[in-house]
Design an enzyme around this catalytic site. Structure first.
Site, PDB file in Angstrom:
ATOM      1  N   HIS A 160       0.830  -1.173  -0.035  1.00  0.00           N
ATOM      2  CA  HIS A 160      -0.055   0.001  -0.121  1.00  0.00           C
ATOM      3  C   HIS A 160       0.885   1.275  -0.019  1.00  0.00           C
ATOM      4  CE1 HIS A 160      -4.226  -1.925   0.570  1.00  0.00           C
ATOM      5  NE2 HIS A 160      -3.177  -2.714   0.925  1.00  0.00           N
ATOM      6  N   ASP A 369       3.371   9.424  -0.930  1.00  0.00           N
ATOM      7  CA  ASP A 369       2.231   8.757  -0.631  1.00  0.00           C
ATOM      8  C   ASP A 369       1.889   7.614  -1.691  1.00  0.00           C
ATOM      9  OD1 ASP A 369      -0.118   7.971   0.890  1.00  0.00           O
ATOM     10  OD2 ASP A 369      -0.867  10.283   1.084  1.00  0.00           O
TER      11      ASP A 369
HETATM   12  C1  GDG Z   1      -2.264   3.911   3.238  1.00  0.00           C
HETATM   13  C2  GDG Z   1      -1.266   4.509   2.266  1.00  0.00           C
HETATM   14  C3  GDG Z   1      -2.846   4.330   0.147  1.00  0.00           C
HETATM   15  C4  GDG Z   1      -8.710   9.626   7.549  1.00  0.00           C
HETATM   16  N1  GDG Z   1      -8.948  10.484   8.482  1.00  0.00           N
HETATM   17  C5  GDG Z   1     -10.327  10.185   8.802  1.00  0.00           C
HETATM   18  C6  GDG Z   1     -10.563   9.248   7.910  1.00  0.00           C
HETATM   19  N2  GDG Z   1      -9.515   8.915   6.851  1.00  0.00           N
HETATM   20  C7  GDG Z   1      -9.856   8.029   5.966  1.00  0.00           C
HETATM   21  C8  GDG Z   1      -9.754   8.618   4.743  1.00  0.00           C
HETATM   22  C9  GDG Z   1      -9.417   7.428   3.748  1.00  0.00           C
HETATM   23  C10 GDG Z   1      -8.207   6.577   4.509  1.00  0.00           C
HETATM   24  O1  GDG Z   1      -8.645   7.122   6.005  1.00  0.00           O
HETATM   25  C11 GDG Z   1      -6.850   7.273   4.377  1.00  0.00           C
HETATM   26  O2  GDG Z   1      -6.429   6.814   3.314  1.00  0.00           O
HETATM   27  P1  GDG Z   1      -4.975   7.243   2.412  1.00  0.00           P
HETATM   28  O3  GDG Z   1      -4.958   6.544   1.270  1.00  0.00           O
HETATM   29  O4  GDG Z   1      -5.321   8.774   2.353  1.00  0.00           O
HETATM   30  O5  GDG Z   1      -3.743   7.193   3.595  1.00  0.00           O
HETATM   31  P2  GDG Z   1      -3.214   6.123   4.494  1.00  0.00           P
HETATM   32  O6  GDG Z   1      -4.038   6.081   5.794  1.00  0.00           O
HETATM   33  O7  GDG Z   1      -1.868   6.487   4.506  1.00  0.00           O
HETATM   34  O8  GDG Z   1      -3.239   4.698   3.671  1.00  0.00           O
HETATM   35  C12 GDG Z   1      -1.880   5.249   0.995  1.00  0.00           C
HETATM   36  C13 GDG Z   1      -3.772   3.711   1.256  1.00  0.00           C
HETATM   37  O9  GDG Z   1      -3.153   2.894   2.016  1.00  0.00           O
HETATM   38  C14 GDG Z   1      -4.744   2.458   0.480  1.00  0.00           C
HETATM   39  O10 GDG Z   1      -4.029   1.530  -0.282  1.00  0.00           O
HETATM   40  O11 GDG Z   1      -3.691   5.122  -0.527  1.00  0.00           O
HETATM   41  O12 GDG Z   1      -0.917   5.729   0.309  1.00  0.00           O
HETATM   42  O13 GDG Z   1      -0.408   5.599   2.711  1.00  0.00           O
HETATM   43  O14 GDG Z   1     -10.289   6.622   3.501  1.00  0.00           O
HETATM   44  O15 GDG Z   1     -11.237   8.856   4.484  1.00  0.00           O
HETATM   45  N3  GDG Z   1     -11.651   8.610   7.999  1.00  0.00           N
HETATM   46  C15 GDG Z   1     -12.743   9.033   8.947  1.00  0.00           C
HETATM   47  N4  GDG Z   1     -12.307  10.211   9.891  1.00  0.00           N
HETATM   48  C16 GDG Z   1     -11.076  10.916   9.827  1.00  0.00           C
HETATM   49  O16 GDG Z   1     -10.877  11.621  10.664  1.00  0.00           O
HETATM   50  N5  GDG Z   1     -13.898   8.807   9.020  1.00  0.00           N
END
Ligand code: GDG
Length: 462
Positions: A160, A369
């Site tokens: 990821h 990222d």
């Molecule tokens: C890893 C990789 C890759 C965040 N804050 C809140 C919240 N979130 C949710 C978002 C989104 C998820 O969490 C975060 O996903 P991201 O992709 O932006 O980032 P990582 O957590 O670092 O994820 C990344 C991912 O895995 C998938 O392969 O894209 O590059 O680092 O869904 O909406 N959700 C809620 N409240 C929050 O305050 N409900």
């Protein structure tokens, strides 16, 4: 649907998103659960609980055709495997942030030990026909451990986070071991062509000495594997529906009212140094200096739930952000306006999608990222008639797909400030056009396409 589609799927990740009454799973959990429900299967991982003694045996609960199997880990094992080698070595290197490496030999041992524990506890639950899909950098050695325990099922691995180039990878003490372990998988998936190319370069090194066959097939010591690109997506309809429904929530309506007609800029990130939050606040300060009129029309709301607390670098970034936001607010605030609303906590998924829909601009500016699902969710949550715009770091996987976002370099304050100004002043026609083309990509590479392509690749490896 062929019989093979009914084969049980076993998914392994560090944490398991347990089913909760009324809970709405986000991002990855939606994709993983979709695949499990389609095939029937099991999600195996750490329970989130710590024990004083040795790791517990799996505790299993069943919901429909999905089983959730979790084990509790010994505190020291967890500290060394998770906070230690995974998050003080692998995470920073995969994000090209080598200064954050904190390596201890005991942590590396703990990482290997916990992967071996995972294999031992999982083995007794496996059936000969299972398809096994392992997730992320915490569990790189798991296939090698399962193979030496006699498991012959197809095993896939999805990373990821970004895969680093060889010059960064070789900063990892133990990288030779990790690369050799990766060769035990049948299918390896990455988010972008850049990650795949980096992996190919690494296995070409004498450590592995891979030979490249056709169609992403690689000959490695002990067999062959497929390495390919599977960009993770979102459930577009689910996000759209949540965002629309959230308009009725009092929490969302009150937030909109509190803006007093100002345009909302929104950032949502786990509190992590890879997300570029300090740089983002400084770029926003630059915006307020360079475009003084913006002071009257914008408010930045940054939602940053803490993660990995207890790891020094995460405590440091939290302190740095408190200071930076406090200084900027002190410098620019008026009696009726605060430039940055900095929330050091999470928001439930539905109101979050509602906040996205009411925001004019999303600031998604990580310094690195793997993909970034927030950028994708923000686009899907928009009102098609009056969509907001994403200011997106060129150093995210999402920037490879969302080329119609306003793409910026997160290290260049002026570039980000100008990008925000461009996004705020973009005509409605241009916003609609860019929105349509980004939505077409989100629909093509959605979460169903991601998991279906990966599981199909695994099935073909029989
Ligand atoms: C890893 C990789 C890759 C965040 N804050 C809140 C919240 N979130 C949710 C978002 C989104 C998820 O969490 C975060 O996903 P991201 O992709 O932006 O980032 P990582 O957590 O670092 O994820 C990344 C991912 O895995 C998938 O392969 O894209 O590059 O680092 O869904 O909406 N959700 C809620 N409240 C929050 O305050 N409900």
């Amino acid at each position: 649907m062929s019989d093979s589609n009914y084969r049980r799927l076993v998914i392994i990740s560090n944490r398991v998103a347990m089913p909760k009454a009324g809970g709405v799973p986000g991002g990855l959990a939606v994709g993983v659960l979709g695949a499990l429900r389609e095939h029937g299967g099991m999600w195996f991982g750490w329970s989130g609980e710590l024990t004083n003694g040795s790791a517990s045996d799996p505790e299993i609960i069943r919901r429909g055709n999905v089983e959730y199997a979790t084990i509790s880990l010994n505190e020291q094992d967890f500290e060394q495997y998770y906070n230690g080698y995974s998050n003080k070595v692998l995470w920073p290197v995969c994000h090209y942030l080598l200064d954050f490496i904190r390596y201890y030999a005991d942590d590396f041992e703990g990482y290997r030990r916990v992967n071996s524990i995972f294999a031992t506890k999982l083995k007794s639950l496996l059936k000969p026909d299972d398809l096994i899909w392992v997730h992320d950098y915490h569990l790189i050695p798991l296939a090698a451990e399962l193979r030496s325990a006699g498991i012959e099922n197809p095993i896939g691995f999805f990373l990821h986070v970004p895969f680093p180039s060889y010059e960064a990878l070789r900063a990892i003490p133990g990288h030779e071991y990790l690369l050799r372990c990766m060769c035990a998988y049948d299918v390896i998936g990455f988010h972008t062509t850049g990650d795949l190319a980096a992996f190919q370069t690494c296995v070409r090194e004498p450590i592995v000495g891979a030979e490249f066959l056709d169609k992403n097939r690689i000959k490695v010591p002990g067999g062959e594997l497929i390495a390919d690109v599977f960009p993770i997506g979102i459930d577009v309809d689910e996000v759209q529906q949540l965002a629309e429904e959230a308009q009725k929530l009092r929490q969302v309506q009150n937030m909109v009212k509190s803006l007093g007609g100002r345009e909302l800029l929104i950032g949502v990130d786990r509190l992590d140094y890879s997300k570029g939050l300090t740089q983002r606040f400084l770029a926003y300060e630059r915006l307020l200096e360079k475009y003084p009129n913006a002071q009257k029309v914008v408010t930045l709301m940054q939602i940053a739930p803490p993660t990995r607390t207890g790891v020094r670098a995460y405590d440091d970034i939290r302190e740095e952000l408190e200071q930076t936001s406090g200084r900027i607010n002190g410098r620019f605030a008026e009696t009726n306006w605060v430039p940055i609303r900095y929330l050091n906590k999470g928001v439930a998924r539905k109101p979050l999608m509602g906040f996205f829909r009411n925001a004019s601009v999303a600031l998604v500016t990580p310094v690195r990222d793997g993909m970034n699902l927030v950028a994708k969710e923000f686009v899907a949550a928009q009102d098609p008639d009056d969509p907001g715009m994403v200011v997106l770091s060129s150093l995210t996987g999402a920037a490879q797909e969302l080329t119609d976002a306003v793409i910026v370099n997160p290290y260049d304050r002026d570039d980000v400030a100008d990008g925000i100004a461009t996004a705020i002043s973009m005509s409605i026609e241009e916003r609609r056009e860019r929105y349509e083309s980004m939505m077409a990509i989100l629909r093509k590479n959605d979460i169903t396409a991601w998991r279906t392509r990966f599981v199909d690749a695994l099935l073909n490896e029989e």
